[in-house]
Design an enzyme around this catalytic site. Structure first.
Site, short mmCIF file in Angstrom:
data_model
loop_
_atom_site.label_atom_id
_atom_site.label_comp_id
_atom_site.label_asym_id
_atom_site.label_seq_id
_atom_site.Cartn_x
_atom_site.Cartn_y
_atom_site.Cartn_z
N LYS A 127 22.00 0.08 45.59
CA LYS A 127 21.86 0.77 44.31
C LYS A 127 22.50 -0.10 43.23
CE LYS A 127 24.38 4.36 42.93
NZ LYS A 127 24.88 5.74 42.74
N HIS A 130 28.21 16.81 32.93
CA HIS A 130 26.89 16.85 33.57
C HIS A 130 27.02 16.96 35.10
CE1 HIS A 130 22.64 15.93 34.16
NE2 HIS A 130 22.98 14.97 35.00
N GLN A 131 27.84 16.09 35.69
CA GLN A 131 27.96 16.08 37.15
C GLN A 131 28.62 17.35 37.68
OE1 GLN A 131 26.78 13.82 39.52
NE2 GLN A 131 27.49 15.38 40.92
N ASN A 188 38.97 22.01 31.71
CA ASN A 188 38.39 20.75 31.28
C ASN A 188 39.20 20.19 30.12
OD1 ASN A 188 36.20 18.80 31.58
ND2 ASN A 188 35.57 19.43 29.53
#
Length: 321
Positions: free
Chosen positions: A67, A138-139, A160
């Protein structure tokens, strides 16, 4: 050569398929039937980007490849693109000829979430009820969706750095029919399982934030110097990882090793638990920690599954290369 564009991946790859591929390749690694190549990861001096290569060979699955990609931190704000960008290349292990090129962005999100959910399946207490999240990007949404499928969670708590992003994971919890509560870091002590998915170079989670019996999956540290949890937490926990060499060099274990709090022998492969060659969790009071550094074989296993599905469904593009 087959090409599976990024636009096709979401319709092809399910969480179940990703979970199955990752679980099997972790087992193959622990059995010595698959191995990863050394990781190359560099700051390229442009756009503050990190770029690199992960690859490996799985003799059982017959997958060989790499990758290529990394992290472009300004993509979202400048170009409305996700910050993680990657592509997977598969090769025929018998001939060395290129076999496939697969879009790696959605794939990476699902395979990373699959790794933490594999750790929850094999290491978290069976009676775990409160799911904790540190990170809301996002993850994190992928992580939470996968995690909620592993236990009968009754509550999700989250923290967060940017509290305005917490609705991202609150939405996922609500979609699963689970109530959500924003907490301070000290409130993580209520959680039975914690997933940390941040990109920090200083610890966010302290050892005393985590209660006895908790399983924590640290999924953000994949580079020298990164750190999500206090090194002392690894000394309190039984530590597992995808690959020991990466854990002690670029994962969470790098800091505990450097501080002399643990040794390399204290870090165990999650695949050994899957294969039942390691006992895994031994008591309800034990803290277990999974250091998910992200290995190339995860990407290759999931990519191989995608290519098979894409060919079967007629959406793979064949080119003469």
């Amino acid at each position: 050569m087959w090409i599976v564009p990024e636009r096709e991946i979401a319709d092809l790859l399910t969480r179940d398929a990703s979970f199955d591929a990752v679980e099997k390749v972790f087992a193959a690694m622990a059995a010595g039937d698959a191995y990863n190549f050394p990781v190359i990861r560099e700051a390229i001096g442009h756009e503050d980007a990190l770029y690199g290569f992960k690859g490996g060979f799985d003799g059982v699955g017959g997958t060989l490849g790499l990758k290529a990609g990394g992290y472009w931190p300004h993509n979202l704000e400048k170009r409305n693109l996700i910050n993680h960008q990657s592509t997977v290349f598969l090769f025929d292990p018998d001939t060395g000829k290129v076999a496939a090129m697969v879009g790696g962005n959605y794939l990476t999100a699902l395979r990373t979430a699959a790794a933490s959910s594999v750790s929850i399946k094999h290491l978290a207490r069976t009676d775990a009820k409160v799911m904790g999240m540190v990170g809301a990007g996002h993850q994190a949404t992928f992580q939470l969706r996968a995690a909620l499928e592993q236990r009968e969670f009754e509550k999700v708590i989250g923290w967060n750095y940017h509290p305005e992003m917490l609705p991202n994971i609150e939405k996922v919890a609500n979609e699963a029919g689970v109530p959500f509560e924003a907490v301070e870091l000290e409130g993580l002590g209520e959680a039975d399982v914690v997933i940390s998915i941040t990109s920090t170079f200083a610890p966010t989670i302290m050892a005393d934030h985590i209660s006895a019996g908790t399983h924590i999956a640290c999924m953000g540290t994949d580079t020298k110097g990164k750190q999500e949890v206090e090194a002392a937490l690894l000394a309190r926990a039984t530590v597992f990882t995808d690959e020991v060499a990466q854990s002690i060099s670029i994962g969470e274990a790098q800091h505990a090793i450097e501080a002399g709090l643990i040794q390399e022998a204290d870090v165990h492969q999650i695949g050994a638990v899957i294969n039942a060659t390691h006992k895994g969790r031994t008591s309800d009071d034990e803290i277990t920690l999974f250091d998910g550094t992200g290995v190339g074989l995860q990407d290759l296993a999931v990519s191989a599954a995608i290519v098979r599905m894409a060919i079967e469904q007629g959406v793979a593009i064949e080119v003469d290369f």
